[in-house]
Design a protein around this motif. Structure first.
Motif, PDB file in Angstrom:
ATOM      1  N   HIS A 403      27.990 -20.723 -25.297  1.00 20.05           N
ATOM      2  CA  HIS A 403      28.860 -19.862 -26.095  1.00 20.05           C
ATOM      3  C   HIS A 403      30.199 -20.550 -26.351  1.00 20.05           C
ATOM      4  O   HIS A 403      30.715 -20.529 -27.473  1.00 20.05           O
ATOM      5  N   LEU A 407      31.817 -21.504 -30.006  1.00 24.36           N
ATOM      6  CA  LEU A 407      33.143 -21.038 -30.418  1.00 24.36           C
ATOM      7  C   LEU A 407      34.044 -22.208 -30.802  1.00 24.36           C
ATOM      8  O   LEU A 407      34.788 -22.142 -31.787  1.00 24.36           O
ATOM      9  N   ILE A 412      37.028 -20.933 -33.287  1.00 21.05           N
ATOM     10  CA  ILE A 412      37.456 -19.616 -32.802  1.00 21.05           C
ATOM     11  C   ILE A 412      38.013 -19.785 -31.390  1.00 21.05           C
ATOM     12  O   ILE A 412      37.326 -20.311 -30.496  1.00 21.05           O
ATOM     13  N   PHE A 414      39.288 -18.498 -27.697  1.00 20.29           N
ATOM     14  CA  PHE A 414      38.778 -17.445 -26.812  1.00 20.29           C
ATOM     15  C   PHE A 414      39.503 -17.490 -25.473  1.00 20.29           C
ATOM     16  O   PHE A 414      40.081 -18.505 -25.083  1.00 20.29           O
TER      17      PHE A 414
END
Length: 640
Positions: A403, A407, A412, A414
């Motif tokens: 994951h 990302l 993105i 996080f």
């Protein structure tokens, strides 16, 4: 045209090249015209001032089109026939026969459309359609271009729906407020009645003013079950959830006693759906279509800048149910109740800054968290635009190196809680003691008192806060190509080390700032807590999976509507829960006086009346500012 908008509401020249009358969705054009008529009436803009005058304008244009006269009939001109076909779709007649029956009763409308020699029969319309063939779409495209060019909606400040719809009891009574006119239905047997929900009219003021009601009307309403349109079922369920009625029995009793709630729930019939109707008909909705309605509302909110969507929190929550549930659902052990439980698990992606739910997924209660992170993020990007979502927060249930890698590759940022007994935890444990720095954490949304006494009390509380020790290190994560920042925190008297993982560079955010940012994730926890406590998410009307999903869709639509509504009120109400909102704003006693113009509310308590009109003023001011911030013509075009 902005890439975040679906073609459901708006079309481009490319779309017109493939226009077909039978398949074209006219809801966006209807929305466009409602706003245009409102502006003409309220602000003197050079637009048609009624729906009938709009069709007169269309007739004048059609008469002048070269070549269209070749399809004229013996008594009925082709221009009138095309105008009639537009009339049928815009005014929501189910068949052409219904439209023709209406014209027989109201000759003024027939003349406005261009039928000066009487109303045609259905056979005449069919002969015309067969005769004109594919040229029907050609002339319709010309008409749509003309409407777009000549009907203006610039300068919008606030607006309400104008009733540019099929004649029905829904528009039998005009509700007059200080902000304009709304339409609904009501039995004329009473001239005076009382309501406990006078504040519900404020929701209509806000949602009409922002154009949200027009979008709700696109919730699938094609089918009619036991005499009730699906839209009526939709509105009734939404009213149940906003008013906080725990089950359908409470709803039936409340609606029966309160005429105002009955009006909200009524469209074509004089009565409201029964318990059995509501519980059965919720199963008849298409989950895909309901979620498409949610998507359209969110996209409109984004255009109005009522949702940012750049930051999101992701979490899951269990819903326990008794009896039969989805086939194949296993039990899970509840460590608090010390027993096995059945039910469902909801995964949600939530905008914690704006307090809006973006999307959800429903699974059996034994579904693991991990597989749902990326699908939720992809769904949010599909709804709000691929480049919109820039940062997500999630807990250790979604911890996964793959994951993190995804990302990173999709740019993105996080913040995630780390796990003990992992490769990352081993690396963090090697950080020397001297690298830890003492810090005092302060919530970024912590209340800041305005009075001197409040400030003194806050200073005392701050003095009692114990510092923590923070350090950080770049670490390797299994299945993740790039190294990540690990923030380590030691609490006084606690042996274990808390860990946060992030790909946000230290140049953009300090280690302390990462922990502060992660607190934004708490918004989705509050969302689930409120949903279960005050929106009665646990009280599912059925065990069938489709019915459960549909009920949750309506629940979340209602939640988002209230989130929007709170923004239109004074700052005091921006962060309050639905329980406070019901008590202080929505549930207010008033007497309703009816006359030929509609009804007026009379409050027995002076303070309640003053508050009501303060809310009206706040809503008007908010809508006016909202409309001044944007060029509406960039957003609202003709419908696809």
């Amino acid at each position: 045209m902005k890439d975040t908008i679906t073609e459901f509401f708006f079309f481009s020249e490319e779309d017109l090249s493939d226009f077909h009358y039978d398949t074209h969705k006219f809801s966006g054009l209807r929305f466009f015209l409602e706003l245009a008529v409102f502006l003409a009436v309220k602000q003197g803009i050079d637009n048609p001032k009624s729906s009938i005058s709009f069709f007169r304008i269309c007739r004048k244009f059609l008469v002048k089109i070269e070549g269209l006269q070749a399809y004229d009939g013996y008594k009925y001109p082709a221009s009138a026939m095309i105008n009639f076909l537009l009339f049928v779709r815009l005014c929501r007649f189910k068949t052409r026969e219904e439209g023709l029956e209406f014209l027989e009763r109201y000759k003024g409308w027939a003349i406005a459309l261009g039928f000066n020699n009487g109303v045609p029969h259905e056979s005449d319309v069919t002969k015309f359609v067969n005769k004109i063939g594919v040229d029907l779409d050609v002339y319709f495209v010309q008409l749509l271009r003309f409407i777009h060019k000549n009907v203006q909606i610039e300068g919008i400040k606030a607006f309400h729906i104008i009733g540019f719809l099929q004649h029905s009891n829904r528009f039998g009574v005009r509700i007059t407020t200080r902000t304009g006119t709304k339409f609904t239905s009501y039995r004329w047997g009473k001239k005076r009645a009382s309501t406990h929900w006078a504040g519900m009219t404020l929701i209509l003021d806000a949602l009409y003013g922002l154009g949200i009601i027009n979008l709700i009307e696109n919730i699938p309403a094609k089918k009619k079950i036991r005499g009730y349109p699906m839209l009526q079922i939709s509105l009734t369920l939404i009213v149940k959830m906003i008013s906080g009625l725990e089950d359908l029995h409470e709803l039936e009793n409340e609606v029966e006693d309160d005429p105002l709630l009955a009006m909200f729930c009524t469209i074509e019939n004089d009565d409201t759906p029964s318990i059995s109707t509501l519980s059965r008909d919720v199963e008849r909705y298409s989950v895909a279509e309901l979620k498409e309605s949610c998507k359209q509302i969110l996209q409109w909110l984004k255009e109005l800048k009522l949702i940012d969507g750049s930051v999101a929190s992701i979490d899951s929550s269990k819903i326990y149910t008794e009896g039969k549930v989805q086939e194949g659902t296993a039990e899970v052990y509840d460590y608090i109740k010390k027993e096995n439980k059945r039910g469902y698990k909801i995964f949600a992606i939530y905008d914690p800054i704006c307090g809006i739910l973006i999307d959800f997924r429903l699974f059996p209660i034994n579904q693991a968290d991990n597989p749902n992170l990326i699908p939720l993020i992809k769904s949010a990007r599909d709804i709000l635009g691929k480049s919109t979502l820039k940062k997500v927060y999630f807990d250790r249930g979604f911890y996964d190196g793959e994951h993190f890698d995804w990302l990173n590759k999709n740019h993105i940022q996080f913040v995630c809680r780390g796990k003990q007994r992992t490769k990352v935890a081993d690396q963090v444990s090697e950080i020397p003691v001297e690298e830890y720095v003492e810090e005092i954490l302060v919530s970024p949304k912590e209340y800041q008192p305005k009075t001197e006494s409040g400030k003194r009390e806050k200073a005392k509380r701050d003095a009692l806060k114990e510092p923590i020790k923070i350090a950080e290190r770049m670490v390797d994560v299994t299945n993740c190509e790039k190294r990540l920042r690990a923030i380590a925190v030691k609490h006084t008297g606690k042996k274990s080390i808390d860990i946060w993982l992030t790909n946000i560079p230290a140049s953009l955010c300090s280690a302390k700032g990462i922990i502060d940012e992660y607190r934004n994730r708490w918004g989705v926890e509050v969302f689930f807590k409120e949903e279960k406590s005050y929106w009665y998410l646990n009280n599912l009307p059925s065990r069938k999976l489709n019915a459960v999903k549909c009920t949750i869709c309506f629940n979340f639509i209602a939640y988002n509507l209230i989130s929007i509504f709170k923004k239109t009120l004074s700052e005091k109400y921006h962060n309050v829960g639905i329980k406070v909102l019901r008590r202080e704003v929505l549930r207010k006693n008033a007497i309703m006086y009816f006359n030929e113009d509609g009804f007026e509310l009379e409050f027995n308590v002076k303070k309640t009346k003053e508050k009501y009109y303060e809310h009206i003023e706040s809503i008007n001011s908010f809508v006016e500012k909202m409309r001044e911030k944007m060029d509406i013509m960039d957003v609202i075009c003709l419908s696809h």
